[in-house]
Design a protein around this motif. Structure first.
Motif, mmCIF file in Angstrom:
data_model
loop_
_atom_site.group_PDB
_atom_site.id
_atom_site.type_symbol
_atom_site.label_atom_id
_atom_site.label_comp_id
_atom_site.label_asym_id
_atom_site.label_seq_id
_atom_site.Cartn_x
_atom_site.Cartn_y
_atom_site.Cartn_z
ATOM 1 N N SER A 157 -7.362 -4.006 -14.630
ATOM 2 C CA SER A 157 -7.612 -3.896 -13.506
ATOM 3 C C SER A 157 -6.868 -4.424 -12.353
ATOM 4 O O SER A 157 -6.712 -3.706 -11.311
ATOM 5 C CB SER A 157 -9.015 -4.768 -13.222
ATOM 6 N N THR A 164 -10.338 4.940 -13.084
ATOM 7 C CA THR A 164 -9.480 6.269 -12.358
ATOM 8 C C THR A 164 -8.054 5.981 -13.015
ATOM 9 O O THR A 164 -7.393 6.821 -13.358
ATOM 10 C CB THR A 164 -9.621 6.070 -11.137
ATOM 11 N N LYS A 200 0.909 -1.173 0.083
ATOM 12 C CA LYS A 200 0.157 0.011 -0.095
ATOM 13 C C LYS A 200 0.873 1.274 0.131
ATOM 14 O O LYS A 200 1.850 1.312 0.607
ATOM 15 C CB LYS A 200 -0.890 -0.023 1.247
ATOM 16 N N GLN A 241 -4.981 -2.011 -9.280
ATOM 17 C CA GLN A 241 -4.952 -2.195 -8.121
ATOM 18 C C GLN A 241 -3.627 -2.356 -7.495
ATOM 19 O O GLN A 241 -3.315 -1.700 -6.370
ATOM 20 C CB GLN A 241 -5.828 -3.558 -7.779
ATOM 21 N N PHE A 283 -4.843 2.299 -7.589
ATOM 22 C CA PHE A 283 -5.995 3.261 -7.840
ATOM 23 C C PHE A 283 -7.261 2.207 -7.506
ATOM 24 O O PHE A 283 -7.119 1.265 -7.047
ATOM 25 C CB PHE A 283 -6.020 3.499 -9.215
ATOM 26 N N SER A 284 -8.408 3.051 -7.110
ATOM 27 C CA SER A 284 -9.607 2.522 -6.581
ATOM 28 C C SER A 284 -10.292 1.609 -7.602
ATOM 29 O O SER A 284 -10.769 0.580 -7.250
ATOM 30 C CB SER A 284 -10.490 3.541 -6.206
ATOM 31 N N ASP A 285 -10.150 2.021 -8.941
ATOM 32 C CA ASP A 285 -10.583 1.024 -9.872
ATOM 33 C C ASP A 285 -9.824 1.334 -11.382
ATOM 34 O O ASP A 285 -8.920 2.243 -11.507
ATOM 35 C CB ASP A 285 -12.046 1.378 -10.072
ATOM 36 N N SER A 324 -6.298 9.279 -5.502
ATOM 37 C CA SER A 324 -6.015 7.978 -5.319
ATOM 38 C C SER A 324 -7.686 7.435 -5.184
ATOM 39 O O SER A 324 -8.684 8.279 -4.762
ATOM 40 C CB SER A 324 -5.518 7.850 -3.955
#
Length: 370
Positions: free
Chosen positions: A319, A332, A266, A323, A327-329, A370
């Motif tokens: 995807s 984005t 992270k 990740q 990024f959240s999706d 983010s």
């Protein structure tokens, strides 16, 4: 907070010592080496007869001294290895050792990897052991020596000094030694010992050990492979070299972020980064602003770098890469990637031909959220 020095502050002599050069050359002769051949390999125009004469009035430049020192240490290390009936360490093996450490995240990681590498080479290098107690780190370098003569002494002392100076260089700071220990009586002159290890050495110790604050173990490695290539041209034998200026804070933070992303971790928060560099979040923001960059720009620059590497792996979906890079999706991520490159991730992957794309610079990265 007082401003940190822009240069490592390891003290170093300013002039090449003829006496130390003569002493090292004499040790090689005593060990059965060919002094004239050594001087020839070092590129020195002098003869051994002249240099070994105490009345010789010649001069050595800094680089000439470092070249002589290098050849003398390799010769003495080879002699020390021969008397133990083992193969000596080579320059290419030492360089590979350094290259294996440049990608580590912290000094603690450096020491762990160094220990693994040195264990692989067996008796050619030391066996490293790290221990901590009451905030003090002790790094012990155990070499397998049954004969503790001058050849072994010079080899071990140079190894102790090389580890210390390499670790300081990797961090961009002068690691404040509490003490340095060597398991030999002092077998060379005081001047020679002080030249080979630029800190006082406690002799007749239980082992070859460096003692320093545990604080340094979790400091980040800030150096790059390109910097290492330059360093290794003369390291560890140029004892008078200033080990390079400290990298800008933005570059050091970029290394931390890039390391986290490359390992699939992270993204660190601003508060976490500030703690790691022992400054307040406000100071972090101000110092980055002074360098013309924001933390978000640094994160996105590193995201772009890692994303382009991951896109080369066609087994990973867009995807999954989104990740991985924080990024959240995928929507984005695709929007941000288009801002960085002018292309969607899929289109970039299709037309990619060169393995090494130009690195996104921090001050050119957009402020994707983010």
């Amino acid at each position: 907070m007082a401003q940190k020095s822009k240069r490592l502050s390891i003290p170093a002599p300013r002039r090449a010592s003829i006496a130390v050069a003569r002493e090292l050359l004499g040790y090689v002769v005593e060990a059965g080496g060919n002094a004239d051949a050594l001087l020839d390999r070092a590129g020195l125009p002098h003869t051994a007869t002249a240099m070994l004469d105490p009345k010789w009035k010649g001069q050595l430049s800094r680089l000439q001294f470092s070249a002589l020192y290098a050849e003398a240490v390799w010769a003495l290390d080879a002699q020390a290895a021969h008397q133990e009936e083992r193969e000596p360490l080579t320059k290419s093996q030492f360089d590979l050792f350094c290259h294996c450490l440049i990608t580590c995240r912290t000094l603690r990681d450096v020491i762990a990897r160094a220990a693994a590498f040195e264990a692989m080479l067996g008796p050619r290098m030391a066996a490293l052991t790290l221990s901590e107690r009451d905030g003090v780190a002790e790094l012990t370098m155990t070499t397998k020596r049954t004969k503790r003569n001058v050849s072994a002494y010079v080899s071990d002392l140079t190894g102790l000094s090389a580890h210390y100076r390499l670790f300081s260089w990797l961090l961009g700071v002068n690691i404040g030694l509490l003490s340095a220990h060597l398991r030999y009586p002092r077998l060379v002159s005081r001047e020679c010992a002080s030249r080979l290890m630029l800190h006082p050495v406690i002799h007749d110790a239980a082992g070859n050990t460096l003692r320093f604050s545990s604080y340094y173990l979790d400091l980040p490695v800030i150096r790059t492979p390109a910097e290492l290539e330059q360093l290794l041209q003369r390291f560890p034998f140029d004892l008078e070299e200033i080990l390079s200026r400290e990298a800008p804070l933005s570059e050091r933070i970029g290394v931390v972020i890039h390391s986290a992303l490359s390992r699939g971790l992270k993204l660190p928060t601003g508060a976490a980064i500030a703690r790691q560099f022992h400054i307040s979040p406000a100071t972090l923001k101000r110092r980055l602003a002074d360098e013309g960059v924001t933390l978000l720009q640094l994160k996105n620059a590193c995201r772009g770098d890692v994303a382009r590497v991951l896109l080369a792996n066609r087994e990973l979906s867009i995807s999954q890469i989104a990740q991985w890079t924080g990024f959240s999706d995928s929507t984005t991520f695709s929007r941000a990637f288009h801002q960085w490159t002018g292309s969607s991730p899929g289109a970039w992957r299709q037309r990619r031909t060169a393995p090494d794309e130009q690195r996104i610079r921090p001050n050119s990265a957009p402020g994707a959220k983010s």
